[in-house]
Design an enzyme around this catalytic site. Structure first.
Site, PDB file in Angstrom:
ATOM      1  N   CYS A   1       2.678  -3.057   6.158  1.00  0.00           N
ATOM      2  CA  CYS A   1       2.065  -2.232   7.213  1.00  0.00           C
ATOM      3  C   CYS A   1       0.541  -2.260   7.171  1.00  0.00           C
ATOM      4  CB  CYS A   1       2.553  -0.793   7.092  1.00  0.00           C
ATOM      5  SG  CYS A   1       1.928   0.265   8.382  1.00  0.00           S
TER       6      CYS A   1
ATOM      7  N   GLU B   1      -1.067  -5.156  15.013  1.00  0.00           N
ATOM      8  CA  GLU B   1       0.364  -5.122  14.700  1.00  0.00           C
ATOM      9  C   GLU B   1       1.121  -4.237  15.683  1.00  0.00           C
ATOM     10  OE1 GLU B   1      -0.578  -5.331   9.935  1.00  0.00           O
ATOM     11  OE2 GLU B   1       1.031  -4.026  10.614  1.00  0.00           O
TER      12      GLU B   1
END
Ligand code: SAH
Length: 352
Positions: free
Chosen positions: A332, A92
Site C-alpha cells: 500500500c 494507486e
C-alpha cells in the site's frame, strides 16, 4: 496548451461550443460520448461532424492512464493498479468486492504532504494534485479492464483530498452529474487527515457524501507525534468541525483509527477515545496498522480486536474493519514509492 476536456463540466463545454459557433446540443453530445460512452478519441465521435472533430482535436485533449503494474489478490477479489499519468507520475487504485457490489479506492494526489508517520504515501514525496479527469479515469479504466460496474467510491488512496479541494469538488460534480455517470454521492466516502477548513467547506456544500476522519490518536500529544496536521488543527478544533459536519448534513462522521501496538492502543488511549467521542454521532473503524518497511509501527488483528474490546467495555461501539487483499496490502502506497523513487520531497505542508 490543449484543454483537459474530461475535467470540464457540461455548462463549461456549452460555453466552449458556443465560442466555436456550434448549436447548443453539440456540448451534450460530446459530454455523453466522453462520460457515458467513454470514447477516448474525438475521431470516434461519429455523431459529430468531421470538421468539428478536427477542431476539437486541436483545441482539447482527452487524458488517459496507463497501467504500470497490476496486483491481484489470491485470497479474495481485490485488485490493485499502479496507474501512470500522462506526465509520468504514478498513483494507486484499489478495487474491492463487498457484498453489495464493487467499491473503488482512488487517489487524489501524486504523493502527499501531510507527513503522517505511519503512511507510505508521504515517504514517496509530493508532486501535485490530480485533475478531476485523472480521478474519473481511475474509475473508467478499472471498470473497463476488470469488466465490472463500480457502485461505490472511497477517496482513501494516495493523497489528502482536502489539499486538492477544488479539483475534488469538481470531480464529485462530474461523477454525480445525471448527464454523465450519475453516481449518487451517498455512495462516496471522503477521508481526511483532519483539515478543519476543508471539513467545514465540505459541510457547506451539502454533497451528501460520507466523511471519514483519520483520527489514530485521542490526545493532542499522541496525535501530533504521528500526524503533523494536528499541530495546525488540534483535536478540539477538529471535533468541533466534525460536529458541525453532522449538524449541517445530518450524516454521521466515521473515525478511522489505525491501531499501532505500544503507540495508541493502551487502556489510557481507550479511555481518552471514549471520552473524546462521548455523546457524538460517530462510527469508529479500527484497522491494524499496515506495517511499512521504513517505520516500526505494527499491530496484529488480535491487537485491534483487544483495543475494540477495551472500547466496548467503556461503552464506545467500534468495528474492526474487514481486511481485503491482505496479501497485496503490504504494498500500500509503496508501489508508487518504488516507481517514483526520485520524487521531489519538498513542499512540506507545515512549512508552506
Ligand atoms: N489523506 C487522507 C486519505 C488517504 S489515507 C486521510 O488521511 O484520511 C487513507 C487512510 O489510510 C487514512 O485513514 C490513513 O490514515 C490510513 N493509513 C495510511 N497509512 C496507513 C497504514 N500504514 N496502515 C493503516 N492505515 C493507514
Amino acid at each position: 496548451m490543449q484543454q483537459d476536456i474530461l475535467s470540464m463540466t457540461l455548462p463549461e463545454l456549452r460555453e466552449a461550443m458556443a465560442s466555436f459557433g456550434q448549436p447548443g446540443y453539440r456540448a451534450a453530445q460530446i459530454y455523453r460520448q466522453l462520460h457515458v460512452r467513454h470514447v477516448r478519441q474525438f475521431m470516434e465521435m461519429m455523431d459529430i461532424p468531421t470538421k468539428l472533430r478536427t477542431e476539437l482535436d486541436a483545441r482539447f485533449c482527452i487524458k488517459s492512464l496507463f497501467v504500470a503494474r497490476k496486483l491481484a489478490s489470491s485470497i479474495d477479489n481485490t485488485v490493485k493498479y499502479l496507474y501512470r499519468l500522462p506526465d509520468g507520475g504514478h498513483v494507486e487504485t484499489v478495487l474491492m468486492k463487498y457484498h453489495h457490489g464493487w467499491r473503488l479506492c482512488i487517489s487524489t494526489q501524486v504523493g502527499c504532504r501531510m507527513g503522517c508517520a505511519f503512511c507510505a504515501s508521504t515517504i514517496a514525496g509530493y508532486v501535485r494534485g490530480l485533475t478531476p479527469s485523472e480521478m474519473l479515469l481511475q474509475i473508467d479504466e478499472t471498470e473497463r479492464r476488470e469488466g465490472v460496474t463500480i457502485s461505490g467510491i472511497v477517496l482513501m488512496g494516495i493523497g489528502e483530498p482536502m489539499d486538492n479541494f477544488e479539483n475534488v469538488m469538481r470531480f464529485l460534480e462530474l461523477l454525480s452529474d445525471p448527464q454523465g455517470r450519475g453516481m449518487s454521492l451517498r455512495h462516496v466516502t471522503l477521508s481526511t487527515c483532519g483539515i478543519v477548513p476543508g471539513i467545514r467547506a465540505l459541510a457547506d456544500r451539502r454533497t451528501g457524501l460520507t466523511l471519514a476522519v483519520s483520527l489514530h490518536s485521542p490526545t493532542d500529544a499522541g496525535r501530533s507525534r504521528i500526524m503533523p496536521v494536528n499541530r495546525r488543527y488540534p483535536l478540539a478544533e477538529l471535533m468541533e468541525a466534525c460536529r458541525y459536519y453532522f449538524t449541517v448534513t445530518g450524516r454521521r462522521v466515521t473515525f478511522e483509527y489505525a491501531v499501532m501496538e505500544g503507540e495508541n492502543d493502551s487502556q489510557a488511549d481507550a479511555k481518552a477515545l471514549a471520552d473524546l467521542l462521548y455523546g457524538q454521532q460517530a462510527h469508529v473503524n479500527l484497522i491494524p496498522v499496515n506495517s511499512i518497511k521504513e517505520r516500526s509501527y505494527h499491530a496484529t488483528r488480535r491487537a485491534a480486536q483487544e483495543f475494540m474490546q477495551r472500547l466496548e467495555r467503556l461503552g464506545l461501539h467500534a468495528t474492526v474493519r474487514r481486511t481485503l487483499g491482505s496479501d497485496i496490502e503490504a504494498a500500500c502506497g509503496q508501489l508508487r514509492h518504488e516507481a517514483d523513487a526520485a520524487a521531489d520531497t519538498s513542499g512540506d505542508f507545515l512549512t508552506k
